[in-house]
Design a protein around this motif. Structure first.
Motif, short mmCIF file in Angstrom:
data_model
loop_
_atom_site.label_atom_id
_atom_site.label_comp_id
_atom_site.label_asym_id
_atom_site.label_seq_id
_atom_site.Cartn_x
_atom_site.Cartn_y
_atom_site.Cartn_z
N ASP A 84 0.77 -1.16 0.12
CA ASP A 84 -0.07 -0.12 -0.16
C ASP A 84 0.95 1.32 -0.04
N LYS A 85 2.00 1.22 0.77
CA LYS A 85 2.71 2.45 0.96
C LYS A 85 3.32 2.72 -0.60
N TRP A 86 3.99 1.72 -0.91
CA TRP A 86 4.62 1.91 -2.35
C TRP A 86 3.78 1.65 -3.55
N LYS A 87 2.48 1.31 -3.57
CA LYS A 87 1.63 1.23 -4.72
C LYS A 87 2.00 0.18 -5.44
N LEU A 88 2.49 -0.98 -4.97
CA LEU A 88 2.99 -2.06 -5.73
C LEU A 88 1.49 -2.95 -6.06
N SER A 89 1.32 -3.65 -7.12
CA SER A 89 0.20 -4.44 -7.54
C SER A 89 0.41 -5.69 -6.72
N VAL A 90 -0.86 -6.45 -6.79
CA VAL A 90 -0.92 -7.85 -6.63
C VAL A 90 -1.60 -8.74 -7.50
N THR A 91 -1.39 -9.81 -7.80
CA THR A 91 -2.11 -10.83 -8.61
C THR A 91 -3.30 -11.15 -7.91
N ASP A 92 -4.30 -11.79 -8.55
CA ASP A 92 -5.59 -12.19 -8.08
C ASP A 92 -5.31 -13.22 -7.08
N THR A 93 -4.47 -14.32 -7.39
CA THR A 93 -4.11 -15.43 -6.36
C THR A 93 -3.42 -14.78 -4.99
N GLU A 94 -2.50 -13.78 -5.29
CA GLU A 94 -1.85 -13.31 -4.07
C GLU A 94 -2.97 -12.47 -3.27
N ARG A 95 -3.77 -11.64 -4.13
CA ARG A 95 -4.81 -11.13 -3.04
C ARG A 95 -5.85 -11.90 -2.16
N VAL A 96 -6.16 -13.19 -2.98
CA VAL A 96 -7.03 -14.08 -2.37
C VAL A 96 -6.22 -14.63 -0.95
N ALA A 97 -5.09 -14.92 -1.14
CA ALA A 97 -4.16 -15.65 -0.23
C ALA A 97 -4.07 -14.70 0.91
N LEU A 98 -3.73 -13.45 0.71
CA LEU A 98 -3.75 -12.35 1.75
C LEU A 98 -5.01 -12.20 2.45
N ALA A 99 -6.04 -12.18 1.68
CA ALA A 99 -7.52 -11.91 2.35
C ALA A 99 -7.81 -13.17 3.00
N LYS A 100 -7.40 -14.43 2.87
CA LYS A 100 -7.69 -15.76 3.62
C LYS A 100 -7.28 -15.40 4.80
N VAL A 101 -6.17 -15.03 5.05
CA VAL A 101 -5.48 -14.80 6.19
C VAL A 101 -5.81 -13.66 7.07
N LEU A 102 -6.03 -12.68 6.41
CA LEU A 102 -6.39 -11.39 6.98
C LEU A 102 -7.97 -11.59 7.49
N ARG A 103 -8.80 -12.34 7.12
CA ARG A 103 -10.16 -12.52 7.72
C ARG A 103 -10.21 -13.26 9.05
N THR A 104 -9.06 -13.95 9.21
CA THR A 104 -8.71 -14.51 10.52
C THR A 104 -8.24 -13.70 11.73
N CYS A 105 -7.81 -12.35 11.35
CA CYS A 105 -6.90 -11.80 12.06
C CYS A 105 -7.83 -11.06 13.16
N PRO A 106 -7.54 -11.25 14.42
CA PRO A 106 -8.21 -10.16 15.38
C PRO A 106 -7.87 -8.81 15.47
N ASP A 107 -6.61 -8.50 14.92
CA ASP A 107 -6.21 -7.06 14.81
C ASP A 107 -5.83 -6.83 13.47
N THR A 108 -6.48 -5.81 13.01
CA THR A 108 -6.03 -5.46 11.70
C THR A 108 -5.46 -4.05 11.40
N ASN A 109 -4.78 -3.70 12.38
CA ASN A 109 -3.92 -2.45 12.48
C ASN A 109 -2.69 -2.78 11.46
N LEU A 110 -2.70 -1.72 10.67
CA LEU A 110 -1.26 -2.00 9.69
C LEU A 110 -0.04 -1.25 10.40
N PRO A 111 1.13 -1.90 10.31
CA PRO A 111 2.38 -1.67 10.88
C PRO A 111 2.65 -0.21 10.08
N THR A 112 3.65 0.50 10.93
CA THR A 112 3.93 1.82 10.25
C THR A 112 5.67 1.86 10.31
N ASN A 113 6.16 0.83 10.83
CA ASN A 113 7.59 0.76 10.92
C ASN A 113 8.10 -0.46 11.03
#
Length: 242
Positions: free
Chosen positions: A213-242
């Motif tokens: 997000d910071k560097w505006k890099l792309s993701v493929t469909d399969t990559e986005r799905v893999a990230l989403a599958k993990v994200l939906r299990t996360c109790p805390d979804t705050n993005l790190p800043t450093n």
């Protein structure tokens, strides 16, 4: 009058037809399920539909798709010549990340060069002793969470050299990890590799999303799905800043 009504086979035809249709439908559903598992028919939007809105969710869904432009082959030197000292404090990025991520840090010649320390490795869950020296330094390596080769094909090939060098030394994208885990990961994305330490999956995925997000890099469909599958299990979804 036809004698068909006296034929038991004739009486069984409707039933047989129903059984045939039911069997065909069952086979269709089985094959469709297998194809779905193989091709990954899930999409990130549907996976995250019931997940509360957050910066991580918004960022993941907004990451751009890869474009169709042809890019030149990846070369490590396009991201600078090794670890830099971009903030000019006399310490290169490797030492700064070791100092940040290790405990019980010992320095050599002042407070810059990390000579020893203890790493609670996020990728494996192991506790590792770091000792600087030939044959020992490699036990702890600095991983680019979003690999440089992936960043290259995700849009970094369009940047100038200074921007790529800043990316390669961005603390947000860097973690001290077990050397073997870093080697095993190589340049693989989240759809191909996640840390062996399952308790770190959420933090790992959140950091990948934050970097892309910071560097505006792309993701493929399969990559986005893999990230989403993990994200939906996360109790805390705050993005790190450093």
């Amino acid at each position: 009058m036809s004698d068909d009504h006296k034929n038991p086979g004739f009486l069984q035809q409707p039933r047989n037809l129903l059984l045939l249709v039911a069997g065909a439908f069952g086979l269709y559903m089985l094959v469709s399920g297998i194809i779905g598992m193989v091709t990954g028919t899930d999409d990130a939007d549907s996976l995250l539909q019931d997940v509360p809105q957050s910066k991580a969710k918004t960022a993941l869904l907004a990451l751009p798709q890869p474009d169709d432009e042809k890019y030149p082959g990846y070369i490590r030197s396009e991201f600078g010549d090794g670890w830099a000292d971009l903030d000019g404090d006399g310490c290169n990025t490797r030492n700064e990340i070791l100092a940040r991520d290790l405990e019980e840090v010992e320095y050599r010649n002042g407070d810059c060069v990390v000579a020893a320390g203890v790493l609670e490795d996020p990728y494996t869950g192991k506790t590792l002793d770091f000792v600087r020296g030939e044959g020992t330094s490699e036990a702890v390596q600095i991983d680019h969470v979003v690999p440089l080769a992936n960043a290259w094909i995700s849009g970094a090939w369009k940047w100038d050299l200074l921007t790529r060098e800043e990316f390669a030394n961005d603390p947000l994208n860097l973690l001290a990890v077990e050397g073997q885990a870093n080697q095993d990961k190589a340049a693989m994305t989240a759809d191909l590799w996640l840390p062996a330490n399952e308790q770190y999956h959420c933090d790992y995925v959140l950091r990948q999303i934050a970097v892309k997000d910071k560097w505006k890099l792309s993701v493929t469909d399969t990559e986005r799905v893999a990230l989403a599958k993990v994200l939906r299990t996360c109790p805390d979804t705050n993005l790190p800043t450093n």
